[in-house]
Design an enzyme around this catalytic site. Sequence first.
Site, PDB file in Angstrom:
ATOM      1  CD  GLU A  53      -3.983  -2.265   6.468  1.00 13.80           C
ATOM      2  OE1 GLU A  53      -3.083  -2.867   7.068  1.00 13.80           O
ATOM      3  OE2 GLU A  53      -4.013  -2.112   5.256  1.00 13.80           O
ATOM      4  CD  GLU A  72       1.465   0.079   6.316  1.00 10.31           C
ATOM      5  OE1 GLU A  72       2.595  -0.421   6.331  1.00 10.31           O
ATOM      6  OE2 GLU A  72       0.599  -0.166   7.153  1.00 10.31           O
TER       7      GLU A  72
END
Length: 252
Positions: free
Chosen positions: A231, A121
């Site tokens: 995730e 990310e």
Amino acid sequence: MAFLPDASLFILLNILIGINIARSEPFIGINYGNLGDNLPSPEDTVKLLQSTSIQKIRLYSPDIPMIKALANSGIDIVVGTQNSEIPALASDPNAAKTWINTNVLPFYPASNIFLIMVGNEISLDENFRKQLLPAMQNMQNALDAGSLGGKIKVSTVHSMSVLSHSDPPSSGEFQTWLVDVMKGFLGFNNATGSPFVINPYPYYAYNSDPRPARSALNSLGYNNVEIVVTETGWPSKGDDKEPWATIDKAKD
Ligand SMILES: *[C@@H]1O[C@H](CO)[C@@H](O)[C@H](O)[C@H]1NC(C)=O
């Protein structure tokens, strides 16, 4: 959703879902965070995983004892670099070679590492954004040099924020200012056959729905690039400030 018999052993038990629209090969894996202080040994963890239908595990960083314990387990491994390693990996091809020589070559193929995630990310971060692709390329070159190119793929994990909107899914597209950046990543994915990886963060609105990302990729012409969703799922146990992190909530 599938959960382990004793899911509380994992501080962060997330489901990793691979969705390959073209070849239709869904799989279930877990993200293994090793920040807990009461985790079972790597060997016991692997035995536990083998008793489930989990086929893949994602390690956030090269956890050598875990990589070793996964040898000949039938469980495929995704290994991440730390974000802090990215500047060195981007600027120094030898740093990437050293990374592969240290974390992959001694254990492969008994430990079936099939994907390396360069950074988590970080593709929106101004400081890292320009370094990410060179770091991925150096990693790819290091794999090629070790005759592992094509066997082990390289990608990065994007956050859902790379999309400007995702509802309805068919309207999903990348943020305008990011389109050229994303084209760079997708060009790399397309050229090396690696997947586009995104964290949808289902605690919020998105569930594990990759369709907005599919639309965003298709709109740039990358219909063939596979999407992997990481995730999703729910942490099964958190600290005192995370009362929602329970198995019951995870089942919701
Ligand atoms: C993706 O790669 C294929 C095969 O190398 C190539 O023909 C195609 O043009 C690429 N797609 C895009 C959108 O660049």
